[in-house]
Every structure is written in C-alpha cells, then in structure tokens.
Design a protein around this motif. Structure first.
Motif, PDB file in Angstrom:
ATOM      1  N   VAL A 101       0.850  -1.193   0.000  1.00 23.94           N
ATOM      2  CA  VAL A 101       0.000   0.000   0.000  1.00 23.94           C
ATOM      3  C   VAL A 101       0.881   1.237   0.000  1.00 23.94           C
ATOM      4  N   ASP A 102       0.587   2.167  -0.884  1.00 24.58           N
ATOM      5  CA  ASP A 102       1.244   3.474  -0.923  1.00 24.58           C
ATOM      6  C   ASP A 102       0.166   4.546  -0.916  1.00 24.58           C
ATOM      7  N   ALA A 103       0.291   5.517  -0.011  1.00 25.69           N
ATOM      8  CA  ALA A 103      -0.704   6.582   0.076  1.00 25.69           C
ATOM      9  C   ALA A 103      -0.632   7.458  -1.174  1.00 25.69           C
ATOM     10  N   PRO A 104      -1.699   7.577  -1.952  1.00 23.03           N
ATOM     11  CA  PRO A 104      -1.674   8.416  -3.151  1.00 23.03           C
ATOM     12  C   PRO A 104      -1.676   9.901  -2.787  1.00 23.03           C
ATOM     13  N   ASP A 105      -1.099  10.715  -3.657  1.00 21.98           N
ATOM     14  CA  ASP A 105      -1.084  12.169  -3.436  1.00 21.98           C
ATOM     15  C   ASP A 105      -2.466  12.782  -3.610  1.00 21.98           C
ATOM     16  N   ALA A 106      -3.267  12.211  -4.504  1.00 19.54           N
ATOM     17  CA  ALA A 106      -4.611  12.739  -4.750  1.00 19.54           C
ATOM     18  C   ALA A 106      -5.515  11.611  -5.217  1.00 19.54           C
ATOM     19  N   VAL A 107      -6.760  11.630  -4.725  1.00 24.84           N
ATOM     20  CA  VAL A 107      -7.759  10.631  -5.107  1.00 24.84           C
ATOM     21  C   VAL A 107      -9.125  11.309  -5.167  1.00 24.84           C
ATOM     22  N   ALA A 108      -9.797  11.206  -6.300  1.00 24.44           N
ATOM     23  CA  ALA A 108     -11.185  11.662  -6.433  1.00 24.44           C
ATOM     24  C   ALA A 108     -11.393  13.096  -5.942  1.00 24.44           C
ATOM     25  N   PHE A 133      -1.692   6.135   9.145  1.00 25.94           N
ATOM     26  CA  PHE A 133      -2.766   7.111   8.987  1.00 25.94           C
ATOM     27  C   PHE A 133      -2.362   8.235   8.032  1.00 25.94           C
ATOM     28  N   TRP A 134      -3.330   8.665   7.204  1.00 25.35           N
ATOM     29  CA  TRP A 134      -3.150   9.827   6.340  1.00 25.35           C
ATOM     30  C   TRP A 134      -4.437  10.641   6.305  1.00 25.35           C
ATOM     31  N   LEU A 135      -4.306  11.964   6.186  1.00 22.33           N
ATOM     32  CA  LEU A 135      -5.450  12.864   6.111  1.00 22.33           C
ATOM     33  C   LEU A 135      -5.490  13.526   4.735  1.00 22.33           C
ATOM     34  N   TYR A 136      -6.709  13.763   4.239  1.00 21.84           N
ATOM     35  CA  TYR A 136      -6.897  14.357   2.911  1.00 21.84           C
ATOM     36  C   TYR A 136      -7.858  15.539   2.986  1.00 21.84           C
ATOM     37  N   SER A 137      -7.541  16.571   2.194  1.00 25.20           N
ATOM     38  CA  SER A 137      -8.341  17.790   2.117  1.00 25.20           C
ATOM     39  C   SER A 137      -8.950  17.910   0.723  1.00 25.20           C
ATOM     40  N   THR A 138      -9.998  18.719   0.615  1.00 22.15           N
ATOM     41  CA  THR A 138     -10.646  18.916  -0.680  1.00 22.15           C
ATOM     42  C   THR A 138      -9.896  19.906  -1.557  1.00 22.15           C
ATOM     43  N   THR A 139      -8.895  20.591  -1.011  1.00 22.75           N
ATOM     44  CA  THR A 139      -8.146  21.569  -1.789  1.00 22.75           C
ATOM     45  C   THR A 139      -6.653  21.257  -1.740  1.00 22.75           C
ATOM     46  N   PHE A 239     -10.004   4.996  -3.300  1.00 24.80           N
ATOM     47  CA  PHE A 239      -8.791   5.052  -2.492  1.00 24.80           C
ATOM     48  C   PHE A 239      -8.062   3.705  -2.530  1.00 24.80           C
ATOM     49  N   ARG A 240      -8.817   2.624  -2.390  1.00 27.94           N
ATOM     50  CA  ARG A 240      -8.183   1.304  -2.379  1.00 27.94           C
ATOM     51  C   ARG A 240      -7.493   1.008  -3.695  1.00 27.94           C
ATOM     52  N   ASN A 241      -8.182   1.265  -4.799  1.00 24.12           N
ATOM     53  CA  ASN A 241      -7.619   0.974  -6.111  1.00 24.12           C
ATOM     54  C   ASN A 241      -6.363   1.812  -6.379  1.00 24.12           C
ATOM     55  N   ALA A 242      -6.330   3.037  -5.821  1.00 22.41           N
ATOM     56  CA  ALA A 242      -5.172   3.897  -6.039  1.00 22.41           C
ATOM     57  C   ALA A 242      -4.005   3.534  -5.116  1.00 22.41           C
ATOM     58  N   ALA A 243      -4.312   2.944  -3.955  1.00 26.80           N
ATOM     59  CA  ALA A 243      -3.280   2.722  -2.936  1.00 26.80           C
ATOM     60  C   ALA A 243      -2.721   1.313  -2.917  1.00 26.80           C
ATOM     61  N   GLU A 244      -3.558   0.321  -3.180  1.00 28.99           N
ATOM     62  CA  GLU A 244      -3.125  -1.067  -3.038  1.00 28.99           C
ATOM     63  C   GLU A 244      -2.581  -1.613  -4.353  1.00 28.99           C
ATOM     64  N   HIS A 245      -1.428  -2.248  -4.290  1.00 30.69           N
ATOM     65  CA  HIS A 245      -0.776  -2.764  -5.507  1.00 30.69           C
ATOM     66  C   HIS A 245      -0.371  -4.230  -5.290  1.00 30.69           C
TER      67      HIS A 245
END
Length: 245
Positions: A101-108, A133-139, A239-245
């Motif tokens: 798993v790698d945390a993506p920089d941006a998703v959706a 843990f990772w947090l994501y913002s809308t901007t 998120f899963r499709n972008a993070a899990e490989h």
C-alpha cells in the motif's frame, strides 16, 4: 453464523484506534473553527498592530500546544491500555505478502495533507497500532481534513497477518467494526482487488467508515462529506484501487 468478538485481536484494536482517532480529529477541527476569532484578534488602530500581532501568535501557539497535549495524552493512555491486555496469541506465521500500500497524493478530488500537524497526528495514531494514517483535504495544500485513510500490510503488521492466516475476512471485519463502535456495517463491492469491504456509520457523528480486508492488506476510509453508504463505498474503492498494488 454468529462470530464471537475478540477484544484482544488486532482487528478489534485497530477499529478502536480508528474510531477514537475520528472523534479526536473531528474535535480538533471544531475547536480550530470555533476559536478562529479568538485566535485572530483584529487591530482597531494602526498603533495597536504590534500588540495585536503578538497576541495572535501567542494565542495560536497556546491552542496548538493544547491540541498536541490532548493527542499525546490520548496516545499514551491507549498504549498503556494495550500493555495491560492479555496477548491474543502466538503469531508465528505472517501470511501472504504479495501486495503493498502506498498513500496516493490525490484521489477523487481529495489531496494528501502534508503539513506538520497532519504528520504529528499520523505519528501519534500509528504509535498505538500498526495501521498507518493519512489525512486528505478537498483543496491542494489544504489543512482541513475531509477524509481519513489508513492501511496496514503483512510487512507492517505481522500480528495482523497472523490473524489473517488463522481467521476469515468476515471475522476480521466483525471485530474491526465492533472496536470502531459501528453497528450498521453492510457489505459493499470490494472491487477488482477482491476480499471483503463493508461500510457503516460511526455512533459519535455523521461520519461513514468503510473497511476492506484481503489476504495481504487491510484499509479504512472515513469521510464527513457524505452519510450515504453507497457514495462512501465508491470513494473508499477509489482510495483502495489507487493505494493497493
């Protein structure tokens, strides 16, 4: 078939950490929003500007320190609670490790928050569990989280991998949602990566938690932008499709 809840299991403890982390994150956001005027006093006269600027910096520093102390106390208490619990059992096998798993920089439309506060929050939560843990913002460059994303792999979490080798994915999800205090979790589409995924509402607020488990990894997405299970499951799957490989 009814499954017994094992409160000593990694799945249950990860659920409890995640549920409490969501509550803590919401509390921090609310405090930050409702103290905006207090944190940012306005100078009424030009000659008041130096004094007001100093006061603003002082208040912001005090509030940030208070938040850090609350997070630190929470993390300390949780770690001490874990040490007082009996171990779940021997974890001799780590299970399959073919996925990462790698945390993506941006998703959706959501963007990874990389500021110091987010890094500190993630470090404190990860200290209580092998989940990251990772947090994501809308901007882009934003600091107000709308999505919390976590994940664990067999490499990061040998004990969790042992549970996956000994128990069903159903058992793992039942224990996770019991720990997170989610009672209405329902099955949703796990996508092409397989495994199981469920979503439900957390008791403490209008938040939806989605959790997936497969043979190698587990991951969670919580969002405050929707209370609709299907919309939340679509976001979790992205998120899963972008993070899990």
């Amino acid at each position: 078939m009814l499954l017994a809840i094992d409160t000593h299991s990694t799945a249950y403890l990860q659920g409890r950490v995640f549920g409490l982390a969501v509550v803590l994150a919401v509390g921090v956001i609310l405090v930050w929003v409702f103290t905006r005027k207090w944190r940012n006093p306005v100078a009424r006269m030009p000659e008041d500007l130096p004094r007001v600027t100093a006061l603003r910096k002082k208040r912001q520093a005090l509030l940030a320190l208070a938040m850090v102390l609350v997070c630190a106390l929470y993390a300390t208490k949780f770690v001490l609670d874990l040490r007082n619990e009996d171990p779940y059992g021997a974890a001799a096998e780590t299970g399959p490790t073919n996925r990462t798993v790698d945390a993506p920089d941006a998703v959706a439309g959501y963007h990874l928050i990389t500021d110091e506060a987010a890094a500190r929050f993630a470090a404190e939560k990860s200290s209580a569990t092998s989940e990251r843990f990772w947090l994501y913002s809308t901007t882009p460059g934003g600091t107000q989280p709308s999505v919390m994303f976590t994940a664990s792999t067999a490499a990061w979490d040998p004990r969790g991998a042992a549970e996956r080798s000994e128990h069903s994915l159903e058992w793992l999800l039942v224990n996770f949602f019991a720990g997170a205090k989610v009672e209405d979790a329902q099955d949703v589409d796990p996508g092409p990566l397989g495994g199981l995924m469920r979503c439900g509402h957390i008791k403490s607020g209008n938040l939806v938690i989605c959790r997936w488990q497969d043979a190698s990894t587990g991951g969670t997405v919580a969002t405050s932008d929707t209370t609709d299970i299907r919309q939340a499951s679509t976001l979790a799957l992205q998120f899963r499709n972008a993070a899990e490989h």
